[in-house]
Design an enzyme around this catalytic site. Sequence first.
Site, PDB file in Angstrom:
ATOM      1  N   HIS A  37       0.841  -1.203   0.000  1.00 33.91           N
ATOM      2  CA  HIS A  37       0.000   0.000   0.000  1.00 33.91           C
ATOM      3  C   HIS A  37       0.876   1.254   0.000  1.00 33.91           C
ATOM      4  O   HIS A  37       0.571   2.241  -0.668  1.00 33.91           O
ATOM      5  CB  HIS A  37      -0.885   0.030   1.255  1.00 33.91           C
ATOM      6  CG  HIS A  37      -1.845  -1.118   1.380  1.00 33.91           C
ATOM      7  ND1 HIS A  37      -1.763  -2.040   2.385  1.00 33.91           N
ATOM      8  CD2 HIS A  37      -2.925  -1.473   0.628  1.00 33.91           C
ATOM      9  CE1 HIS A  37      -2.751  -2.922   2.278  1.00 33.91           C
ATOM     10  NE2 HIS A  37      -3.466  -2.608   1.206  1.00 33.91           N
ATOM     11  N   GLY A 147      -2.526  -1.557  -7.334  1.00 37.75           N
ATOM     12  CA  GLY A 147      -1.385  -2.466  -7.412  1.00 37.75           C
ATOM     13  C   GLY A 147      -1.638  -3.551  -8.448  1.00 37.75           C
ATOM     14  O   GLY A 147      -2.745  -4.075  -8.538  1.00 37.75           O
ATOM     15  N   SER A 185       0.614  -8.940   1.426  1.00 33.95           N
ATOM     16  CA  SER A 185      -0.837  -8.981   1.429  1.00 33.95           C
ATOM     17  C   SER A 185      -1.313  -8.916   2.874  1.00 33.95           C
ATOM     18  O   SER A 185      -0.672  -9.487   3.767  1.00 33.95           O
ATOM     19  CB  SER A 185      -1.316 -10.293   0.790  1.00 33.95           C
ATOM     20  OG  SER A 185      -2.660 -10.530   1.131  1.00 33.95           O
TER      21      SER A 185
HETATM   22  P1  AMP Z   1      -6.231  -4.156  -0.573  1.00 34.22           P
HETATM   23  O1  AMP Z   1      -6.125  -3.355   0.681  1.00 34.22           O
HETATM   24  O2  AMP Z   1      -5.628  -5.519  -0.457  1.00 34.22           O
HETATM   25  O3  AMP Z   1      -7.592  -4.127  -1.198  1.00 34.22           O
HETATM   26  O4  AMP Z   1      -5.285  -3.409  -1.624  1.00 34.22           O
HETATM   27  C1  AMP Z   1      -5.407  -2.044  -1.897  1.00 34.22           C
HETATM   28  C2  AMP Z   1      -4.524  -1.715  -3.058  1.00 34.22           C
HETATM   29  O5  AMP Z   1      -3.174  -2.066  -2.739  1.00 34.22           O
HETATM   30  C3  AMP Z   1      -4.881  -2.505  -4.329  1.00 34.22           C
HETATM   31  O6  AMP Z   1      -4.744  -1.662  -5.454  1.00 34.22           O
HETATM   32  C4  AMP Z   1      -3.863  -3.603  -4.326  1.00 34.22           C
HETATM   33  O7  AMP Z   1      -3.583  -4.099  -5.613  1.00 34.22           O
HETATM   34  C5  AMP Z   1      -2.656  -2.892  -3.747  1.00 34.22           C
HETATM   35  N1  AMP Z   1      -1.712  -3.872  -3.192  1.00 34.22           N
HETATM   36  C6  AMP Z   1      -1.987  -4.839  -2.303  1.00 34.22           C
HETATM   37  N2  AMP Z   1      -0.875  -5.583  -2.064  1.00 34.22           N
HETATM   38  C7  AMP Z   1       0.102  -5.056  -2.850  1.00 34.22           C
HETATM   39  C8  AMP Z   1       1.473  -5.387  -3.070  1.00 34.22           C
HETATM   40  N3  AMP Z   1       2.073  -6.397  -2.450  1.00 34.22           N
HETATM   41  N4  AMP Z   1       2.179  -4.632  -3.945  1.00 34.22           N
HETATM   42  C9  AMP Z   1       1.586  -3.601  -4.597  1.00 34.22           C
HETATM   43  N5  AMP Z   1       0.301  -3.239  -4.429  1.00 34.22           N
HETATM   44  C10 AMP Z   1      -0.437  -3.966  -3.570  1.00 34.22           C
END
Ligand code: AMP
Length: 297
Positions: A37, A147, A185
């Site tokens: 993030h 991401g 993650s």
């Molecule tokens: P989430 O909180 O998992 O819904 O992710 C929010 C944003 O962060 C989304 O656009 C994801 O693709 C991005 N994201 C999550 N994990 C990663 C990572 N390891 N590297 C880059 N972006 C990420």
Amino acid sequence: MQVIQSVGQMQQFSENMRTQGKKIAFVPTMGFLHEGHLSLIDYGRKNADVLIISVFVNPTQFGEGEDFQEYPRDLVRDCEIARKARVDVVFVPEVLEMYPKDFQTYVTVESLSQPLCGAFRPGHFRGVTTVVAKLFNIVKPHIAIFGKKDFQQWVIIRKMVKDLNLDIEVIGLPTVREHDGLAMSSRNSYLTKEERDSALSLYQSLNMAKDMVASGERNVSQIVCKIKDFILSKPYTKIEYVKICSPDTLEDMETLEDKALLAMAVKIGKTRLIDNTLLEVAKEKANATDHVKIQNP
Ligand code: AMP
């Protein structure tokens, strides 16, 4: 840094910024922030005047029996991380304000939502596109940053923005990984030590595929078979899918073309992890071959 809960206040804030001619960057998240993030947040900080993130565990993108209730939440920690990263606003809407009882409007990107994760999580991308469309209307960003760890999501959001003529630039940034390669993650926090060891097989198998391509393999099913065998040789693993497809249309490929997306979803115990990489086929070096011929007639 402000923490805003109300939709109306968020819209008012963004409207004021726009009136002042400020460029707004937006990073939607489900919270429990990590370095992945933060890479999106850093990009936003550097490429706009105002940086807004949302922290919202969106119920409509979770299916029955999925981990909506268990999903890790720590708003105090998230706000501290956001403050240090010089975020201007953390938008934390309430579920009931986002989805009141009489809510009935959904956004669907049809074909791109079907394959890969869409085939195993019915309704998931409908939930994602609906909440992102709503957040775009509330936060009114000029740029939105996603991401590529969630590659299909990124492709779908780009398509939604194009099809609905939303005046927003969608940025996709590379996957941030732990020192040993595991894609960061929020769900990694579910893994036991032994499960985490097995989870490494996702990243290792991406590299295995790249090596196969570098040594000339072009047959998609050969690559997929080898990867599946490798992942299944580790304890606690259950494969949902391993696919090689077009990075634009997400349609399956039989033979590798110049660029292909290798994407996978694997359950490690009860934890569902995804990962992906682009496989690039080096262009045939016709000139180099000619050169060899001339030297060795
Ligand atoms: P989430 O909180 O998992 O819904 O992710 C929010 C944003 O962060 C989304 O656009 C994801 O693709 C991005 N994201 C999550 N994990 C990663 C990572 N390891 N590297 C880059 N972006 C990420």
